[in-house]
Design a protein around this motif. Structure first.
Motif, PDB file in Angstrom:
ATOM      1  N   THR A  45       0.834  -1.204   0.000  1.00  0.00           N
ATOM      2  CA  THR A  45       0.000   0.000   0.000  1.00  0.00           C
ATOM      3  C   THR A  45       0.870   1.256   0.000  1.00  0.00           C
ATOM      4  N   ASP A  58       1.650  -3.875  -9.804  1.00  0.00           N
ATOM      5  CA  ASP A  58       1.325  -4.409  -8.480  1.00  0.00           C
ATOM      6  C   ASP A  58       1.312  -5.938  -8.589  1.00  0.00           C
ATOM      7  N   TYR A 109       0.518 -10.744  -5.661  1.00  0.00           N
ATOM      8  CA  TYR A 109       0.138 -12.175  -5.718  1.00  0.00           C
ATOM      9  C   TYR A 109       1.041 -12.938  -6.682  1.00  0.00           C
ATOM     10  N   LYS A 119       1.342 -11.223   1.695  1.00  0.00           N
ATOM     11  CA  LYS A 119       0.644 -12.252   0.914  1.00  0.00           C
ATOM     12  C   LYS A 119       1.445 -13.537   0.869  1.00  0.00           C
ATOM     13  N   LYS A 140       2.738  -5.743   7.504  1.00  0.00           N
ATOM     14  CA  LYS A 140       2.855  -4.608   6.596  1.00  0.00           C
ATOM     15  C   LYS A 140       4.302  -4.367   6.140  1.00  0.00           C
TER      16      LYS A 140
HETATM   17  N1  PMP Z   1      -2.388  -4.515  -3.921  1.00  0.00           N
HETATM   18  C1  PMP Z   1      -3.306  -5.496  -3.987  1.00  0.00           C
HETATM   19  C2  PMP Z   1      -3.821  -5.921  -5.311  1.00  0.00           C
HETATM   20  C3  PMP Z   1      -3.748  -6.086  -2.824  1.00  0.00           C
HETATM   21  O1  PMP Z   1      -4.662  -7.053  -2.871  1.00  0.00           O
HETATM   22  C4  PMP Z   1      -3.246  -5.640  -1.582  1.00  0.00           C
HETATM   23  C5  PMP Z   1      -3.786  -6.155  -0.290  1.00  0.00           C
HETATM   24  N2  PMP Z   1      -3.591  -7.183   0.063  1.00  0.00           N
HETATM   25  C6  PMP Z   1      -2.285  -4.629  -1.574  1.00  0.00           C
HETATM   26  C7  PMP Z   1      -1.898  -4.078  -2.763  1.00  0.00           C
HETATM   27  C8  PMP Z   1      -1.733  -4.123  -0.296  1.00  0.00           C
HETATM   28  O2  PMP Z   1      -0.751  -4.949   0.234  1.00  0.00           O
HETATM   29  P1  PMP Z   1      -0.121  -4.661   1.682  1.00  0.00           P
HETATM   30  O3  PMP Z   1      -1.001  -5.336   2.656  1.00  0.00           O
HETATM   31  O4  PMP Z   1       1.240  -5.260   1.607  1.00  0.00           O
HETATM   32  O5  PMP Z   1      -0.096  -3.196   1.872  1.00  0.00           O
END
Ligand code: PMP
Ligand code: GLN
Length: 398
Positions: free
Chosen positions: A112, A213, A216, A247, A255
């Motif tokens: 994020t 991004d 996954y 993930k 985080k």
């Molecule tokens: N991008 C996508 C597509 C997500 O699904 C997520 C949340 N899981 C994030 C970003 C954010 O990831 P994080 O929890 O590492 O901030």
């Protein structure tokens, strides 16, 4: 004016002033809304994406080890060197590109913050940023805060493929950035090598930055391969590639994520990063560096989640839900038209309150709230959780 007086005004409920909203059209994120409702109702929470099982003890032991060894002060701004080195090794091994540990890798407070920082670093007033709807809900508010304009491309149900002719038509002199996400949340689609080739062709000879991004990246099913922008030399040269340990290692609450990008892009990224987080907590970074030493821990993830997907889908096979394909991520989309004619947000609220299973309405990922009668389940859960949810979902009929 005394501080006590201010406090009194606030406490008496009088309005001190009305702030001019910067994000006038943004409410509370659907993940908070649904998880809160699930908790209030004691529902099984298949809404917000997080595992209900724990990471391995050895990871926790490594965190404690580094805490006890005294590594509790600020890490370097770009992140701890051993973790950056581990990321460099992984990216080279999987995608064949060498990112310089010193200048081209930064550890972030989850994906994020990485996404937000990338947008703020590169987008300014008058710039256009192309996104694909349904779009992960963190992207557009960041673009708006940067003063940019969101240009929305559509991924149409049920296969949610990008329309590259439409993207070509949308690209113009003001296009500053394209934000992509594969494997894709919420649709569980995975882009092909041809998709990246199209993107490369459309951005060739432009100044467009790609923010990819890839949180996954290790969850792709049925023998498919993740197509990383890091693995595509032409795209890698213009891409900020984002990933998340949350993930990959079942630690969404920690985080921690990372960004890889060419030096010229990373130096701009770090100008923002240094002032919005500076750095990320030290013992966790060092523990993750140790943990990454065993590649099997991320290489087995696709099979691990494919089993869960298959379990969830077969448990729902006799239900009235129509399950769409899930090619990657830990999400499963479902149509519920055979059960209810409610709008998807109302259906999810009803499902949570009355049936005891929380899900995400996919309309939350569209700016215009478009409702295609599709909801998202998260199957990153123990089988007993999935079974208990499916037992409730199987009872539903019109
Ligand atoms: N991008 C996508 C597509 C997500 O699904 C997520 C949340 N899981 C994030 C970003 C954010 O990831 P994080 O929890 O590492 O901030
Ligand atoms: N990425 C998670 C999801 O899609 C949620 C993360 C969050 O709550 N911000 O469910």
């Amino acid at each position: 004016m005394s501080r006590n007086f201010r406090k009194a005004v606030v406490m008496s409920g009088k309005q001190w002033f009305t702030p001019k909203p910067v994000l006038a059209n943004t409410g509370t994120t659907i993940f908070t809304v649904m998880s809160r409702l699930a908790q209030e109702c004691g529902a099984i929470n298949l809404s917000q994406g997080f595992p209900d099982f724990n990471a391995e003890d050895v990871l926790f032991e490594r965190v404690l080890h580094w805490m006890r060894a005294g590594f509790n002060q600020y890490a370097p701004m770009a992140g701890c060197l051993p973790l950056r080195a581990a990321v460099a090794g992984k990216v080279e091994a999987l995608y064949g590109t060498i990112y310089d540990v010193e200048h081209e890798i930064t550890i972030t407070a989850g994906a994020t913050q990485a996404l937000f920082t990338a947008v703020i670093a590169f987008v300014g007033a008058g710039d256009e940023v192309i996104v694909f709807e349904p779009v992960y809900d963190a992207y557009c508010p960041a673009i708006e805060l940067a003063g940019g304009t969101v240009v929305r491309m559509q991924l149409a149900a049920p296969d949610y493929r990008p329309d590259w002719a439409a993207v070509a038509a949308a690209i113009g002199p003001r296009t500053r950035m394209i934000m992509i996400n594969s494997p894709h949340n919420p649709t569980a689609t995975v882009w092909s090598a041809d998709d990246l080739a199209q993107l490369a062709a459309l951005t060739r000879d432009t100044g467009i930055i790609v923010v990819s991004d890839e949180v996954y990246e290790h969850i792709v099913f049925d023998g498919g391969a993740h197509q990383s922008c890091a693995a595509h030399p032409e795209l890698a040269a213009r891409s900020v590639v984002v990933s998340s340990f949350g993930k990959t290692y079942h630690i969404t609450g920690w985080k921690v994520g990372y960004v890889v990008a060419p030096r010229e892009l990373m130096s701009e990224f770090r100008k923002v990063h240094q002032f919005n987080v500076f750095t990320v907590n030290t013992p966790v970074q060092l523990a993750l560096a140790d943990y990454m030493g065993d590649a099997g821990r991320y290489l087995h993830l696709s099979a691990f989640y494919q089993d869960k997907r298959d379990h969830f889908r077969s448990a729902l096979a006799g239900s009235r839900f129509e399950l769409l394909s899930s090619h990657g991520t830990y999400f499963q989309l479902a149509r519920y038209g055979a059960i209810s004619a409610r709008p998807d947000t109302a259906f999810c609220e009803w499902l949570t309150r009355e049936v005891g299973v929380a899900a995400i309405p996919v309309s939350a990922f569209f700016a215009d709230g478009r409702d295609e009668g599709v909801i998202r389940f998260c199957f990153a859960k123990n089988e007993v959780t999935l079974d208990a949810a499916c037992e409730r979902l199987l009872r539903l009929h019109r």
